[in-house]
Scaffold this active site. Structure first.
Site, PDB file in Angstrom:
ATOM      1  CB  ALA A  69      17.378 -30.721   7.343  1.00  0.00           C
ATOM      2  CB  THR A  70      20.789 -35.125   6.260  1.00  0.00           C
ATOM      3  OG1 THR A  70      19.929 -35.034   5.296  1.00  0.00           O
ATOM      4  CG2 THR A  70      21.432 -36.331   6.622  1.00  0.00           C
ATOM      5  CG  ASN A 147      10.478 -35.164   0.964  1.00  0.00           C
ATOM      6  OD1 ASN A 147       9.589 -35.778   1.579  1.00  0.00           O
ATOM      7  ND2 ASN A 147      11.459 -35.507   0.215  1.00  0.00           N
ATOM      8  CD  GLN A 175      10.214 -29.613   1.013  1.00  0.00           C
ATOM      9  OE1 GLN A 175       9.807 -28.857   0.569  1.00  0.00           O
ATOM     10  NE2 GLN A 175      11.570 -30.284   0.681  1.00  0.00           N
ATOM     11  CB  THR A 230      35.662 -23.963  12.022  1.00  0.00           C
ATOM     12  OG1 THR A 230      36.667 -24.339  12.745  1.00  0.00           O
ATOM     13  CG2 THR A 230      35.721 -22.511  11.791  1.00  0.00           C
ATOM     14  CB  CYS A 313      17.220 -37.922  -1.115  1.00  0.00           C
ATOM     15  SG  CYS A 313      17.420 -36.423  -0.301  1.00  0.00           S
TER      16      CYS A 313
END
Length: 370
Positions: A69-70, A147, A175, A230, A313
């Site tokens: 997601a970042t 979050n 979330q 890839t 985080c």
């Protein structure tokens, strides 16, 4: 070990592990190769893509796999401004660092950033938000579920306001995806696999047709011609299976979480205060505080229970949570807060046991010398 840190990550579902295994053992082909094995891998990725799109539940768009997601959030924000003549971002002061740090980067590019304040309940003032969303705005970015404290912002109304102003709306649904219905309206939606019992290292960005942000990773353009690199069939299949399970079990999971939340609050008992709104929230995130508690010390005292102070985080920074500060807590109150996260694989008995021990340790701590 009793695991109560579901906002940091979730246990891998057995069905997901089983679905992934062939793709990192005997079915190891590059999905971008024209060989028979490569085409088989590519087909598996497309099945997974369809499952994620179905779980997101929004029409008129396409899902692109990313490393998480970042990356998806960075792509959505930076790519939108790269393609827009407008120079304003409207977001919320309690967003995830992926949004807030990217917003800081935008300001260095002379882009205006409005960070909406929240009240003691963790929710924005909608009238204030609407006043800031204007014809200068390129993008509105808001979490579906916070979050750290679990509160739910009015994403549908923000998306409507963005659309009326000719802007786009990004929803960080990490979330909430798989746990709640994503409201109709967002143009861009970021999700992550490991928050819904999938593998780490994969997530993605859903993009409404015509709102696709400019590419940020260049090379072979393997993913929909917009993201190079890839793809891992095993990771994509894992996200697809996790999304399928989440959609299939959403009602049952929600009922289970609701019961767990009630049990946790009843077991903790008096002396605890819930941080954030009691009504507009996801029930599997319980951020609570107790007067005089040292949350970090509590975690150290109860090493066989996994819970946290807030965002994984930001752990180890030594700074109180920006979310808790935003809802008006001083440093002492913020440091007296802990986050309990639970979900599909949390047992009722183990949750009650953990909450009882947390409460007992907190009471004992209060009687020890400072």
């Amino acid at each position: 070990m009793i695991y109560l840190d579901y906002q940091a990550t979730t246990p891998l579902a057995p069905e997901v592990a089983a679905a992934m295994r062939p793709w990192f053992e005997e079915k190891f082909a590059n999905p971008h190769s024209p060989s028979t094995w490569g085409r088989e891998a590519a087909a598996a990725i497309e099945v997974a893509r369809g499952r994620v799109e179905q779980a997101i539940g929004l029409a008129g768009g396409r899902f692109a796999f990313t490393s998480g997601a970042t990356e998806a959030i960075n792509w959505a924000i930076k790519g939108t401004f790269e393609d827009s003549l407008r120079r304003k971002l409207v977001t919320i002061s309690t967003e995830h660092a992926a949004v807030l740090d990217t917003a800081e980067w935008l300001e260095k590019q002379d882009i205006e950033v409005v960070r909406l304040k929240v009240g003691a309940d963790g929710l924005i003032d909608l009238d204030e938000a609407l006043a800031h969303i204007d014809d200068k705005t390129a993008l509105v970015a808001a979490m579906l579920v916070n979050n750290e404290i679990g509160v739910m912002q009015p994403v549908a109304r923000l998306a409507q306001a963005a659309r009326e102003a000719g802007a786009l709306m990004l929803c960080d649904a990490v979330q909430g995806f798989g746990r709640l219905a994503i409201p109709d309206g967002p143009d861009l939606v970021a999700v992550s696999a490991h928050k819904i019992h999938g593998p780490k290292g994969v997530g993605g960005l859903w993009m409404r047709s015509g709102t696709e942000p400019a590419s940020q990773i260049h090379g072979g353009g393997q993913e929909l011609g917009m993201r190079s690199g890839t793809l891992s069939p095993s990771l994509c299949v894992g996200l697809g299976e996790a999304a399928r399970l989440a959609a299939e079990r959403r009602d049952a999971d929600a009922a289970h979480v609701e019961k767990l939340s009630q049990l946790a609050l009843a077991t903790l008992g008096q002396g605890w205060t819930v941080n954030g709104s009691l009504t507009d929230r996801y029930r599997g995130n319980l951020n609570v505080r107790r007067e005089g508690l040292d949350g970090a010390r509590l975690i150290s005292d109860l090493r066989n229970i996994a819970f946290s102070l807030g965002s994984a985080c930001a752990s180890g920074s030594g700074r109180p949570s920006h979310v808790l500060r935003a809802i008006g807590l001083n440093d002492r109150a913020a440091r007296s807060s802990v986050r309990l996260g639970f979900g599909r694989y949390t047992g009722e008995d183990e949750l009650v046991s953990a909450c009882r021990r947390i409460n007992e340790a907190a009471i004992e701590q209060a009687h020890l010398p400072a």
